[in-house]
Motif scaffolding. Structure first.
Motif: not given
Ligand code: SF4
Lengths: 347, 345
Positions: A92, A100, A102-104, A149, B43, B102
């Protein structure tokens, strides 16, 4: 090949020595060729990491098969032990005071020891920072999210391992200063850990490249359907080999028709194999429309049989061909076709 | 069960929160301003629910009930979905929640009084002779979490005073203790989603087995509670006829067909987003060993003849087993499907 990334040269020092690093002639400094791949010193922070990892992944292209980030992190969660190394599970980030979206997830997502990490663009030391960040992750670093990312962009498997150097907000030393001062110690620990780690499996190539030769021609939508069918059949039968054992490809390939029509037939056979009810539907429809096909008139149904419509296509050259067509139309039972399209399969 | 509990500041000291915190002693608690400070702020991968699930307690702002999609539920009147809880502790491979929120974290809204006023307003707006249905269990399994018994008590009291409204508590859970302690109401139906046991093992991870669900349903019926059954989603497998025949036999050994308020049938279907999530989360699931098409309503499912064959087949089995046709309805299936495209994986 792998790409190892470190924020500081100190953390990388043991790797550079033991893996016989040689400087790579590249537009940016800090990139080395090592025994089993490449090593990059990114510098500290999200922006440095993004720029440098993206440049290297873009520059080296397919040579890079996976990216491994090694470094230190501060613990937010008391259950993390100081000095331990944890795989990162989800990355995160917080930027300019806000999380943010978006997470990965990393390639270590399934590892039961893995913990979530939040990357920030400041040096997190204060208790209120720890209280805020712990709502999202167990540890905090400065780079992992940025590298993750870039890996997502390049579709590269990403691993990150974090050595817990301090507890954020507990009045201990600034972990980033510590990283510089104790770089050699951390590097030794990370190197030992890395040596014990199982190597990642090689990257999977696309499961079923369409390589059926020139006797087949795929339109875009046929390609899409082919991929979907093959994927469903792989799940159903276990492997691509098992699929081809059940389809007589040579018979379809040698049919006297256009390459596109052969592809249509191949797709039908694959569809029947995947869903045996499809085979029943197709066979019955072929039987019910046989008078039409015998009269040279083709019948097409809506995709997925989603409505009751039939599109007919025929060529009338003279009175005789018209008479035959009318006869064929009269011989077709629309009721039976509609019953079939509405689920009366009698199986 | 939970790795952390988040509580909104304004209800931190309420008895309802206390009841829940008492139940989960030892779980770290964080106080937050609003649920949205944490929930869906980032998310969070769906499968984190297996190891790292948070519970969030707060008050629902904005709409508390939502009109159901078309062809949902029994009867002519309006159907509403209660938004009193989000997400679920179970893990069904086909669950639409995986593409809906999410985050897999569980959210419970505890401002029951605000829900009650919205339910009453909707009921007052009914025209003469109309009846409204309220469904709990669309955004979360309605009984799976034993945390808030006061929530069920509140709903029983509220619907006890609403003669033109019915409440459906939809579940796969066998957690019926609180329910059994409450006075049955003719307009509150506990409905159980049932599938053949083999299907449960393949697609409904972490859920009670079929026999336990049937036992729970029978116990409630004997206790005087109205009960119902959903065969939804129906997923095609070669032995489907045999499997559903056996399921009906087992069910009707536990409850007489006349005791079933209704039985719904629905074929497996997904939105595009959910379909993508299923492929990402369960890439090897047998659920995906089929050809799916996108229908007129943008839902992804089997082709129409297959869908209708499945519905007819299972409906016939129900009729043969002695279930009254008037109690059977088809969920989310319209006769006017039109225009599809093949689905890209
Ligand atoms: S029980 Fe219902 S809400 Fe829970 S995971 Fe299964 S389908 Fe989803």
């Amino acid at each position: 090949m792998i790409l190892l990334t470190f924020a500081h040269r100190g953390e990388a020092s043991r790797f550079l020595k033991k893996k016989h690093a040689r400087t790579v002639d590249f537009p940016l400094s800090g990139l080395y060729q090592i025994d089993d791949g490449f090593l990059l010193v990114t510098g500290e922070g999200l922006q440095n990491a993004t720029e440098r990892v993206a440049a290297v992944c873009g520059g080296l292209g397919e040579e890079i098969e996976s990216v491994i980030n090694l470094g230190i992190a501060g613990a937010l969660d008391d259950s993390l032990s100081l000095g331990e190394i944890y795989p990162v599970r989800v990355c995160y980030a917080e930027q300019n005071g806000s999380m943010q979206f978006r997470s990965f997830p990393t390639a270590s997502f399934e590892d039961a020891r893995a913990r979530d990490c939040v990357s920030v663009n400041y040096r997190a030391v204060e208790p209120d920072e720890a209280n805020r960040l712990i709502n999202f992750a167990s540890c905090v670093d400065r780079e992992a999210w940025a590298i993750a990312s870039v890996c997502a962009l390049f579709n590269l498997p990403f691993f990150s391992y974090k050595l817990i150097s301090d507890r954020v907000g507990k009045g201990q030393a600034d972990l980033f200063e510590a990283a510089k001062e104790q770089g050699q110690y951390y590097s030794d620990r990370l190197f030992e850990f890395f040596g014990l780690r199982q190597a990642a499996p090689p990257r999977q190539k696309e499961a079923h490249a369409i390589a059926l030769g020139e006797r087949f021609y795929f339109t875009t939508s046929q390609k899409r359907r082919y991929r979907a069918l093959m994927e469903g059949l792989r799940i159903k039968l276990g492997s691509e080999q098992e699929i081809w054992k059940r389809i007589d490809l040579e018979e379809i390939a040698s049919a006297k028709c256009s390459a596109k029509a052969r592809t249509g037939e191949l797709l039908n056979r694959l569809g029947d194999l995947l869903n045996p009810l499809n085979a029943v539907i197709r066979k019955r429809l072929a039987d019910l429309t046989k008078p039409l096909t015998d009269a040279g008139c083709s019948a097409h149904f809506a995709e997925g049989f989603q409505d009751d419509s039939i599109t007919l296509s025929a060529r009338v050259d003279n009175a005789e061909s018209l008479r035959r067509l009318v006869e064929a139309l009269n011989a077709v039972s629309l009721n039976e076709i509609h019953a079939l399209l509405n689920g009366k399969l009698d199986v | 069960m939970f790795s952390r509990i988040f509580v909104e500041q304004e209800i931190r000291d309420s008895a309802r929160v206390q009841e829940i915190l008492d139940r989960y002693q030892g779980v770290p608690v964080s106080t937050i301003e609003r649920i949205s400070d944490v929930f869906e702020r980032v998310r969070k991968p769906y499968l984190l629910k297996r190891r790292d699930l948070a519970l969030l307690l707060g008050s629902k702002k904005g709409k508390k009930i939502r009109e159901s999609p078309a062809f949902y539920g029994l009867g002519e009147g309006p159907h509403y979905l209660l938004m009193h809880a989000y997400n679920c502790i179970h893990e069904c491979a086909y669950c639409y929640l995986q593409g809906y929120f999410n985050s897999p974290d569980i959210v419970l809204f505890l401002n029951f009084e605000d829900f009650s006023s919205e339910i009453e307003t909707a009921t007052r707006a009914l025209s003469n002779g109309e009846r409204a249905w309220f469904h709990a269990g669309e955004y979360s399994d309605s009984l799976a979490l034993p945390a808030v018994s006061s929530g069920l008590e509140f709903l029983f009291e509220l619907f006890g005073n609403l003669s033109r409204a019915s409440l459906e508590l939809r579940t796969k859970s066998t957690n019926i203790k609180t329910l059994l302690g409450l006075e049955p109401r003719p307009n509150i139906v506990a409905s159980f989603t049932l599938s053949p046991q083999k299907w449960i093992e393949q697609y409904e991870l972490n859920t009670p087995p079929l026999a336990s669900r049937i036992r729970a349903l029978g116990t409630l019926a004997r206790g005087g509670h109205p009960v119902a059954v959903h065969f939804d989603p129906i997923i095609y497998q070669r032995d489907i006829e045999h499997a559903y025949r056996a399921l009906l036999k087992e069910l009707l050994e536990s409850i007489s067909p006349s005791k079933l308020e209704y039985l719904s049938l629905g074929v497996v279907r997904f939105s595009r987003q959910v379909f993508q999530q299923i492929k990402a989360n369960y890439p090897d699931s047998k659920l995906l060993a089929a050809e799916f098409v996108k229908g007129f309503d943008n839902k992804i499912s089997y082709n129409r003849p297959t869908r209708l064959w499945l519905l007819n087949k299972i409906k016939t089995l129900c009729l043969e087993a002695g279930i009254d046709e008037r109690r059977i309805y088809l969920c989310m299936e319209s006769a006017q499907d039109a225009g599809v495209e093949f689905v890209d994986r």
